[in-house]
Design an enzyme around this catalytic site. Structure first.
Site, mmCIF file in Angstrom:
data_model
loop_
_atom_site.group_PDB
_atom_site.id
_atom_site.type_symbol
_atom_site.label_atom_id
_atom_site.label_comp_id
_atom_site.label_asym_id
_atom_site.label_seq_id
_atom_site.Cartn_x
_atom_site.Cartn_y
_atom_site.Cartn_z
ATOM 1 N N ASP A 33 0.854 -1.189 0.000
ATOM 2 C CA ASP A 33 0.000 0.000 0.000
ATOM 3 C C ASP A 33 0.892 1.242 0.000
ATOM 4 O O ASP A 33 1.892 1.287 0.729
ATOM 5 C CB ASP A 33 -0.898 -0.014 1.237
ATOM 6 C CG ASP A 33 -2.025 1.000 1.165
ATOM 7 O OD1 ASP A 33 -1.742 2.213 1.058
ATOM 8 O OD2 ASP A 33 -3.185 0.580 1.230
ATOM 9 N N ILE A 34 0.531 2.231 -0.788
ATOM 10 C CA ILE A 34 1.351 3.450 -0.867
ATOM 11 C C ILE A 34 1.117 4.385 0.324
ATOM 12 O O ILE A 34 1.874 5.323 0.523
ATOM 13 C CB ILE A 34 1.165 4.211 -2.195
ATOM 14 C CG1 ILE A 34 -0.278 4.640 -2.394
ATOM 15 C CG2 ILE A 34 1.654 3.363 -3.367
ATOM 16 C CD1 ILE A 34 -0.475 5.581 -3.579
ATOM 17 N N HIS A 102 -10.785 -5.503 -2.405
ATOM 18 C CA HIS A 102 -9.402 -5.735 -2.023
ATOM 19 C C HIS A 102 -9.307 -6.027 -0.532
ATOM 20 O O HIS A 102 -10.109 -5.566 0.260
ATOM 21 C CB HIS A 102 -8.492 -4.561 -2.404
ATOM 22 C CG HIS A 102 -8.934 -3.233 -1.895
ATOM 23 N ND1 HIS A 102 -10.015 -2.535 -2.415
ATOM 24 C CD2 HIS A 102 -8.432 -2.447 -0.911
ATOM 25 C CE1 HIS A 102 -10.157 -1.382 -1.777
ATOM 26 N NE2 HIS A 102 -9.212 -1.311 -0.850
ATOM 27 N N LEU A 103 -8.329 -6.840 -0.195
ATOM 28 C CA LEU A 103 -8.050 -7.187 1.193
ATOM 29 C C LEU A 103 -6.832 -6.386 1.635
ATOM 30 O O LEU A 103 -5.848 -6.289 0.905
ATOM 31 C CB LEU A 103 -7.735 -8.674 1.332
ATOM 32 C CG LEU A 103 -8.879 -9.671 1.250
ATOM 33 C CD1 LEU A 103 -9.488 -9.716 -0.134
ATOM 34 C CD2 LEU A 103 -8.397 -11.050 1.649
ATOM 35 N N HIS A 104 -6.931 -5.827 2.826
ATOM 36 C CA HIS A 104 -5.788 -5.169 3.456
ATOM 37 C C HIS A 104 -5.154 -6.175 4.398
ATOM 38 O O HIS A 104 -5.820 -6.690 5.299
ATOM 39 C CB HIS A 104 -6.234 -3.953 4.277
ATOM 40 C CG HIS A 104 -6.803 -2.837 3.490
ATOM 41 N ND1 HIS A 104 -6.068 -1.726 3.151
ATOM 42 C CD2 HIS A 104 -8.039 -2.651 2.976
ATOM 43 C CE1 HIS A 104 -6.837 -0.892 2.460
ATOM 44 N NE2 HIS A 104 -8.039 -1.442 2.352
#
Length: 116
Positions: A33-34, A102-104
């Site tokens: 992740d940015i 999406h999965l974090h």
């Protein structure tokens, strides 16, 4: 058919914009992740465009299981041996900011509860 509009994730899948990819297979891709919210913060997305968890269908059962097992694989690869959190933000009230499910994967520190 569950489809999303064009998103930044579609562009990452097609390699039109760069991402720090840590895992990829035929069904999914995982990248850092940015804007990380933990020392390890990796996004895991399906290559199939599904807008959010609300739009996932019975036909997506294998894909959804694959995403969770991919989270496990990526967590082990990242050395998250003391635990980690997997989050799916869903729609506006759930905090979803990109219209592509999406999965974090979050780890590298003690997680607190409630999360937010």
């Amino acid at each position: 058919m569950s489809e999303s509009t064009e998103t930044i994730f579609n562009k990452i899948i097609r390699r039109e914009i760069p991402a720090d990819i840590v895992y990829e297979d035929d069904l999914a891709i995982a990248f850092k992740d940015i804007h990380p919210q933990a020392p390890v913060h990796i996004l895991i997305i399906p290559k199939k465009p599904i807008k959010s968890l609300v739009q996932a269908q019975a036909e997506d059962i294998n894909l959804m299981g694959h995403l969770l097992l991919t989270a496990r694989r990526v967590a082990l690869q990242a050395g998250l041996n003391n635990g980690y959190r997997v989050v799916i933000n869903t729609d506006d009230d759930g905090g979803q900011t990109v219209n592509h499910i999406h999965l974090h994967l979050l780890g590298g520190r003690q997680m607190t509860w409630p999360p937010g």
